[in-house]
Design an enzyme around this catalytic site. Structure first.
Site, PDB file in Angstrom:
ATOM      1  N   LYS A 100      42.064  55.127  44.027  1.00  0.00           N
ATOM      2  CA  LYS A 100      42.032  55.197  42.557  1.00  0.00           C
ATOM      3  C   LYS A 100      42.036  56.663  42.111  1.00  0.00           C
ATOM      4  CE  LYS A 100      39.893  50.677  41.990  1.00  0.00           C
ATOM      5  NZ  LYS A 100      38.707  49.835  41.821  1.00  0.00           N
ATOM      6  N   GLN A 105      32.459  50.753  40.761  1.00  0.00           N
ATOM      7  CA  GLN A 105      33.071  49.963  41.840  1.00  0.00           C
ATOM      8  C   GLN A 105      32.101  48.882  42.322  1.00  0.00           C
ATOM      9  OE1 GLN A 105      36.229  50.258  42.758  1.00  0.00           O
ATOM     10  NE2 GLN A 105      36.182  48.791  44.427  1.00  0.00           N
ATOM     11  N   ASP A 150      37.800  48.331  33.231  1.00  0.00           N
ATOM     12  CA  ASP A 150      37.883  47.141  34.092  1.00  0.00           C
ATOM     13  C   ASP A 150      37.830  45.824  33.327  1.00  0.00           C
ATOM     14  OD1 ASP A 150      38.097  47.456  36.845  1.00  0.00           O
ATOM     15  OD2 ASP A 150      36.000  48.044  37.082  1.00  0.00           O
TER      16      ASP A 150
HETATM   17  N1  GUN Z   1      35.925  45.817  43.572  1.00  0.00           N
HETATM   18  C1  GUN Z   1      37.052  45.223  44.009  1.00  0.00           C
HETATM   19  N2  GUN Z   1      37.993  45.234  43.039  1.00  0.00           N
HETATM   20  C2  GUN Z   1      37.443  45.861  41.976  1.00  0.00           C
HETATM   21  C3  GUN Z   1      37.923  46.182  40.675  1.00  0.00           C
HETATM   22  O1  GUN Z   1      39.056  45.892  40.278  1.00  0.00           O
HETATM   23  N3  GUN Z   1      37.045  46.844  39.863  1.00  0.00           N
HETATM   24  C4  GUN Z   1      35.789  47.150  40.275  1.00  0.00           C
HETATM   25  N4  GUN Z   1      34.999  47.783  39.391  1.00  0.00           N
HETATM   26  N5  GUN Z   1      35.314  46.851  41.465  1.00  0.00           N
HETATM   27  C5  GUN Z   1      36.141  46.220  42.318  1.00  0.00           C
END
Ligand code: GUN
Length: 288
Positions: A54, A98, A121
């Site tokens: 990311k 995350q 998100d």
């Molecule tokens: N963990 C796995 N996929 C994601 C996601 O798209 N966003 C977040 N915040 N955590 C994750």
């Protein structure tokens, strides 16, 4: 008939290019780039790979990306205090926590403290509510990516039977909301669904998001169905290197499906591309 391979990888590339172009335009207007904060608590190996990708992607597109890596034993109150300070910082447009968080931290309580306007998100309850009301602020990254794949490959949802296997707050539930908004008839299945194969076989569009490697075989798939594989599972491969597989057994599923997403190179790359898109959307909202 061979299944059409729906390559999210190429689509993600064009979405990233669009974001980079917008960010370059902001630079041309002497504006600061959008700033995204990614928070990781602990050392979950899969999360480490995701957050690295990311932040790397932000750098490639000219977005300012910062990783806040906190120790596994971080107190919930300290994480919330960090969120409050990021909420107040007008230089920061987006904050991503995350998941999963370590067990001693209540993820819902933490997400609730995030400014909904910085929730790239779409996990904050206010944003989840707007999503189900059919008026989303931003769309959650992975489900948004799946919807973009449908659009790119001309897959009409109106009047179709869609079956989502998996009821997570990150994928299954929000994807159901997005498909419902496009007039699909949506069923959400989970580990306690009775006779899962026969429910799955009713699907015109079948989505697997359960985190079980190669669980969905051709027996779950109606001839001609569209199959979306959201799974990312690591299995031991040749030469000690892990091999990535989805939740779908690609070989048997692709004999039945009319179109299918591969793993890797299907839904996965779309998640980060849509995160970049959402970061710009938060920027636009905060600067309008
Ligand atoms: N963990 C796995 N996929 C994601 C996601 O798209 N966003 C977040 N915040 N955590 C994750």
């Amino acid at each position: 008939m061979a299944a059409v391979l729906m390559a999210g990888k190429e689509l993600a590339e064009s979405i990233r290019a669009g974001v980079a172009e917008r960010v370059a335009k902001l630079a041309g207007e002497s504006k600061s780039p959008p700033h995204l904060i990614v928070i990781q608590v602990g050392d979950d190996p899969a999360s480490t790979v995701y957050v690295r990708n990311k932040v790397r992607t932000t750098e490639k597109l000219g977005i300012n990306g910062t990783l806040h890596k906190l120790p596994e034993d971080t107190a919930q109150a300290d994480l919330i205090a960090l969120l409050h300070s990021l909420n107040r910082d007008t230089g920061i447009v987006g904050v991503l926590v995350q998941l999963p968080l370590p067990k001693h931290i209540n993820a819902d309580a933490v997400i609730n403290e995030l400014d909904p306007a910085k929730d790239v998100d779409c996990l904050h309850p206010a944003n989840v509510g707007r999503l189900w009301l059919g008026n989303p602020f931003v769309k959650p990254c992975t489900p948004f990516g799946v919807m973009e794949i449908f659009s790119k490959y001309g897959i009409e949802l109106k009047g179709k039977r869609a079956v989502v296997i998996g009821r997570s707050n990150i994928v299954g539930k929000p994807l159901a909301a997005l498909m419902l908004a496009e007039h699909a008839t949506v069923t959400i299945c989970h580990s306690r669904t009775a006779d899962l194969p026969s429910v799955a076989r009713e699907a015109d569009i079948l989505v697997a998001a359960i985190g079980k490697p190669e669980f969905i075989t051709g027996d779950y798939i109606r001839e001609g169905a569209v199959v979306i594989d959201v799974g990312v599972n690591r299995l031991p491969g040749d030469g000690g290197k892990d091999r990535l597989v989805g939740d779908v057994d690609f070989a048997s599923a692709s004999e039945k499906a009319s179109a299918i997403t591969p793993v890797p190179g299907g839904v996965g790359p779309m998640t980060i591309a849509m995160l970049m898109h959402n970061t710009l959307a938060c920027y636009d909202y905060q600067h309008s």
